[in-house]
Design a protein around this motif. Structure first.
Motif, PDB file in Angstrom:
ATOM      1  N   GLU A  41     -15.608  -5.339   1.004  1.00  0.00           N
ATOM      2  CA  GLU A  41     -14.809  -6.064  -0.927  1.00  0.00           C
ATOM      3  C   GLU A  41     -14.180  -7.779  -0.899  1.00  0.00           C
ATOM      4  O   GLU A  41     -14.473  -8.836  -1.421  1.00  0.00           O
ATOM      5  N   TRP A  50      -6.786  -0.365   3.137  1.00  0.00           N
ATOM      6  CA  TRP A  50      -5.639  -0.933   1.655  1.00  0.00           C
ATOM      7  C   TRP A  50      -5.240  -0.589   1.551  1.00  0.00           C
ATOM      8  O   TRP A  50      -4.706   0.888   1.255  1.00  0.00           O
ATOM      9  N   SER A  55      -6.913  -7.886  -2.669  1.00  0.00           N
ATOM     10  CA  SER A  55      -8.386  -7.463  -3.862  1.00  0.00           C
ATOM     11  C   SER A  55      -8.566  -8.123  -5.462  1.00  0.00           C
ATOM     12  O   SER A  55      -7.158  -8.481  -5.800  1.00  0.00           O
ATOM     13  N   LYS A  86      -5.882  -5.761   1.587  1.00  0.00           N
ATOM     14  CA  LYS A  86      -6.459  -5.549   2.728  1.00  0.00           C
ATOM     15  C   LYS A  86      -6.504  -5.761   3.164  1.00  0.00           C
ATOM     16  O   LYS A  86      -6.283  -7.053   3.817  1.00  0.00           O
TER      17      LYS A  86
END
Length: 377
Positions: free
Chosen positions: A48, A225, A254, A261
């Protein structure tokens, strides 16, 4: 470039997608090959977010390359209209006596980077989610933030295709053979000849190039996470962060404003083994180090993770990447072993690979990472 060259890009991931874009932008005939497809989740281009920063812990010689990458990030965003990177700052924290903190301050001073040094009181007021200890320093790198890796790889590959590149997805390259004045790429579908090849195989480097004169240690990377118990992580300022010691770790709030994270350094990752059989199951004991870090430095993160992901990264002995021609094969340009800090630099390395494939040289300062006249990994 006196004539249009045919260039293969083997591995259209973090580095290969950028190389394909830069090559196609210069008018080369580009053909990419990937065993999966751009943006897949088997190697390091996942999770991500990745960190972009201007200051560098490892070696201040990276800063000119980071500045080149910075400009190319802006170019790729402008050409595609996609937000691939957001500059939110990055906090760099650790003991003042630690070598990496000294290198950060050296790189800032040498290159006049935009930054701020925070003492414990200033850190507590602005970034109350973090704890630092006696003897620690905190430096805010202002021209820093996060990159969206999967989106970036797919966007760079798509832009390359818009400029004329062709990408063979789900096509495994079995062998790359120098042919004197070019290279031959061999797949299960046949053989194809090129003037040059950019080889960026990620964790498959040892499989594809078993006679590589340098060792690339492929490690199994774990990201986790965690949900905060307070709103501090998603306030007006939400920088990425890195801690150097006693345990090297990093993290990013995030983009969706829900979780944070966390990731670890090379020494805390297990060997990956066969990259085609990556163990993607995370054992409970693997999370103990995250729990310890949160209790010591980030106590308002809920210690139960909401998401876990496993990837692979390749590390050289010196942590310096392998960038340049393969010994004995000047038409084969290698991009490998980025040791966990290559993504932010990927547009620059893609551009350098295009220089080397098309012109045989690059004006960029790469002597310290070049494969030419290199005696150690």
């Amino acid at each position: 470039m006196s004539a249009k060259k045919r260039v293969a890009v083997v591995g259209v991931g973090t580095m290969g997608a950028q190389a394909a874009w830069r090559l196609a932008a210069r008018g080369a005939e580009v053909v990419g090959f990937d065993r999966f497809a751009p943006g897949h989740d088997r190697s390091a281009a996942g999770g991500e977010t990745r960190i972009f920063r201007s200051a560098h812990f490892e070696d201040s010689r990276y800063v000119p390359l980071l500045q080149h990458a910075d400009a190319l990030w802006e170019t790729l965003q402008q050409e595609t209209g996609r937000e691939l990177r957001r500059l939110t700052g990055c906090l760099l924290m650790g003991p003042t006596a630690h070598q990496q903190m000294a290198t950060v301050l050296q790189s800032i001073a040498e290159h006049g980077l935009d930054h701020e040094v925070l003492d414990a009181d200033a850190l507590a007021k602005r970034f109350g989610q973090f704890r630092i200890e006696d003897g620690d320093a905190a430096v805010l790198d202002r021209r820093a933030g996060f990159i969206r890796p999967e989106l970036t790889v797919q966007t760079a590959a798509r832009r390359a295709e818009e400029l004329g590149a062709r990408i063979h997805r789900y096509t495994t390259v079995r062998e790359i053979v120098p042919t004197g004045n070019g290279v031959e790429v061999r797949t299960d579908a046949g053989r194809e000849r090129f003037d040059a090849a950019v080889v960026s195989p990620g964790p498959w480097v040892n499989d594809l190039l078993p006679d590589l004169p340098w060792e690339v240690d492929v490690r199994r990377l774990l990201s986790a996470w965690y949900v905060p118990t307070t709103d501090a992580w998603f306030g007006e300022e939400r920088p990425a962060f890195i801690r150097t010691a006693p345990t090297h770790c990093y993290g990013l709030p995030s983009p969706d404003g829900v979780s944070v994270k966390l990731g670890l350094s090379r020494a805390l990752h297990r060997p990956a083994g066969d990259p085609n059989r990556l163990d993607r199951t995370v054992a409970p004991e693997e999370l103990e180090i995250f729990t310890e870090l949160m209790g010591r430095y980030m106590p308002d993160l809920n210690p139960d993770p909401v998401r876990l992901s496993v990837y692979m990264e390749g590390y050289t002995e010196s942590s310096r990447p392998l960038v340049g021609p393969l010994p004995g094969a000047e038409n084969l340009v290698l991009l490998a072993g980025f040791s966990g800090h290559g993504f932010k630099l990927s547009p620059a390395f893609g551009d350098i690979a295009a220089d080397l494939a098309l012109d045989g040289t690059s004006s960029r300062p790469i002597d310290f990472i070049s494969t030419q006249d290199r005696t150690e990994a």
